[in-house]
Design an enzyme around this catalytic site. Structure first.
Site, PDB file in Angstrom:
ATOM      1  N   GLY A  76      -5.877  -4.480  16.179  1.00 56.66           N
ATOM      2  CA  GLY A  76      -4.452  -4.472  16.877  1.00 56.66           C
ATOM      3  C   GLY A  76      -3.483  -4.568  15.592  1.00 56.66           C
ATOM      4  N   GLY A  77      -3.838  -4.022  14.697  1.00 58.24           N
ATOM      5  CA  GLY A  77      -2.734  -3.716  13.532  1.00 58.24           C
ATOM      6  C   GLY A  77      -1.541  -2.841  14.145  1.00 58.24           C
ATOM      7  CG  ASN A  78       3.040  -1.550  13.251  1.00 61.59           C
ATOM      8  OD1 ASN A  78       3.263  -0.199  13.016  1.00 61.59           O
ATOM      9  ND2 ASN A  78       4.059  -2.124  13.723  1.00 61.59           N
ATOM     10  CG  HIS A 129     -18.485  14.353   7.067  1.00 62.50           C
ATOM     11  ND1 HIS A 129     -17.712  13.385   6.600  1.00 62.50           N
ATOM     12  CD2 HIS A 129     -17.608  15.297   7.241  1.00 62.50           C
ATOM     13  CE1 HIS A 129     -16.233  14.108   6.438  1.00 62.50           C
ATOM     14  NE2 HIS A 129     -16.368  15.005   7.039  1.00 62.50           N
ATOM     15  CG  HIS A 152      -4.529   5.153  -1.517  1.00 62.92           C
ATOM     16  ND1 HIS A 152      -5.597   4.685  -1.991  1.00 62.92           N
ATOM     17  CD2 HIS A 152      -3.979   4.629  -0.479  1.00 62.92           C
ATOM     18  CE1 HIS A 152      -5.826   3.412  -1.486  1.00 62.92           C
ATOM     19  NE2 HIS A 152      -5.050   3.409  -0.491  1.00 62.92           N
ATOM     20  NE  ARG A 193      -7.783  -5.454  -0.435  1.00 63.12           N
ATOM     21  CZ  ARG A 193      -8.029  -4.182  -0.813  1.00 63.12           C
ATOM     22  NH1 ARG A 193      -7.121  -3.245  -1.024  1.00 63.12           N
ATOM     23  NH2 ARG A 193      -9.499  -3.690  -1.092  1.00 63.12           N
ATOM     24  CG  HIS A 234       0.347  12.891   2.121  1.00 61.98           C
ATOM     25  ND1 HIS A 234      -0.868  13.288   1.907  1.00 61.98           N
ATOM     26  CD2 HIS A 234       0.704  11.791   3.101  1.00 61.98           C
ATOM     27  CE1 HIS A 234      -1.739  12.501   2.248  1.00 61.98           C
ATOM     28  NE2 HIS A 234      -1.060  11.574   3.192  1.00 61.98           N
ATOM     29  CB  SER A 238      -0.887  -0.041   1.169  1.00 56.23           C
ATOM     30  OG  SER A 238      -0.373   0.161   2.454  1.00 56.23           O
TER      31      SER A 238
END
Lengths: 301, 301
Positions: free
Chosen positions: A284-286, A201, A133, A137, A123, A119
């Protein structure tokens, strides 16, 4: 052949496919990092100060080390041209927790999974250069599929139009990648991208789109893998070319301000809507890797 | 008296209570703005450049104007001492949409609601000064209750401890406000605050806490209203005093950097967890007002 022998043969095929995909994304990580570093070398005074940036590679392992649950290599560059760029490879495996089993195709029967991917988030310092981006996967439970896409986020209002040359170049390259595989892919995956990267939104798009696809599995794994490779390659072709074209343009303080405010929308998207970000944070990913997608400086004036 | 007469009498009592609460929060908005503007006046060179900031008041109405659905007055200050401060009054009413009726106490029987409140968020320029948040609200469906609280977010690591004088002063004032009403309130509402303002993905608190309470309705509305008033008054006592003490301290560039990074956690909290923010964004609330809580400048380096 017996069914057991078939199963062993199928398992061997799947193992080889995982290895081939993992090898592809690891190699892609290196090639994209090299391409971005070459642009760092090209950038220089008067527009860009300081030394050319280099990617710092940080390997990480998932879990507390008691079990092998996979891991990855995060690569982050903080440069003079690219204020922050992340190109992350990961290959993880284990078992989904009970709450996720019902949400993932094929995980209800057997919670074991394997997933690998790369991924990318970029910027640039220069507001004339669009942010971008890309992600591809491969995921395997009792089923196996691909997902990914690439999208462009110009930060200046006058560039955020489908007929601006950067948007046209980016989409053109993705259209070609799609059409080499299936005439339906580009219109379907472009529409999916527009739908996905939408800030409900504010009722506004994140950028000018690109393509997005998920749970992609025809009856031809080789064709699906080839398509997914092309999705990554299209980004490697298209983005550095757009970056090279825009990096020579100087910018005003007002444009920098517009960029910093626009980046706020990017943060809003990632934390309110992005499934990958939310899934990663809740499982609980990095945290450092997941949130390395965040823009380096942002304003909500 | 007949039941119908009782209902009319109850309705009249409720109408009067809504009016009294609304009057309180409108008056509080003005008093807090005045207190913060007085600190803007006190601030000046060499630490603070430019003119003293003033709150800009922006009235808004909910909906497209066809129906009276209430509205509010947003007050935002962008000053030399307070980089951004928002003190918002709102009084809204109407009917909950079907999806929300089951989530709000008393709304299943009858979807009509009324809610009023004042919410405050303060982001000082000086990293030695803590950021702060306060909100009190009264909500009425077929039931009526209060909610709110105040919490302090020091942005420098050495201040983010419960025995740092600012945290002690803030908690001390809230303890007193609570203990004047019920000995159970402070420990309960302090624990609730710690639980609420917790960033699960980082397993860290947003700040040093304060108090938080919701769905608060004993059998004595007058007592509950008095308590909620005191929650607001405690903030008006405590925060400007802490601000006045810290504003005379000069700061380093490293401290400013620490502040900007810490503000990223604030953004993460608001967009990932804050129920008010998420509820507002998902129910078509006023985006500019809701997101005026965002810090003015933020870094994710």
């Amino acid at each position: 052949m017996t069914t057991a022998a078939n199963a062993v043969a199928d398992e061997a095929v799947l193992t080889e496919r995982k290895a081939r995909f993992s090898e592809f994304v690891q190699d892609f990580q290196i090639r994209l990092c090299t391409a971005l570093e070459a642009l760092e070398d090209e950038a220089g005074p008067p527009l860009y100060a300081g030394p050319a940036g280099r990617f710092e590679r940080t390997p990480w392992r998932r879990g507390d080390g008691d079990e092998d649950l996979g891991g990855g290599i995060g690569a982050v560059l903080k440069g003079r041209l690219f204020e922050k760029a992340g190109v992350h490879f990961s290959e993880v495996y284990g078992e989904f927790s009970p709450e996720f089993r019902t949400q993932i195709p094929g995980a209800e029967e057997d919670p074991r999974f394997w997933a690998a991917g790369v991924s990318v988030i970029i910027h640039p310092l220069n507001p004339r250069m669009p942010a971008a981006h890309m992600n591809v996967r491969m995921v395997s439970t009792t089923r196996t599929w691909f997902g990914g896409g690439g999208d462009l986020t110009p930060v200046l209002d006058y560039q955020r139009k489908s007929d601006y040359p950067d948007a046209e170049a980016f989409h053109g390259r993705y259209r070609a990648a799609c059409e080499a595989h299936d005439p339906d892919y580009y219109p379907r995956f472009k529409a999916w991208c527009d739908e996905y990267f939408h800030l409900a939104h504010r009722d506004e798009p994140r950028g000018v789109g690109g393509i997005f696809y998920d749970h992609h599995a025809t009856d031809d794994w080789e064709a699906d893998f080839a398509f997914t490779r092309d999705v990554a390659e299209a980004f490697l072709d298209a983005y550095p070319a757009i970056a090279a074209k825009r990096m020579i343009e100087s910018w005003s303080e007002d444009e920098r301000e517009e960029q910093l405010i626009r980046r706020g929308r990017y943060v809003e998207f990632n934390l309110l809507y992005d499934r990958g970000t939310l899934f990663g944070l809740k499982t609980g990913g990095n945290v450092a890797t997941i949130l390395s997608s965040m823009p380096p400086v942002v304003k909500w004036p």
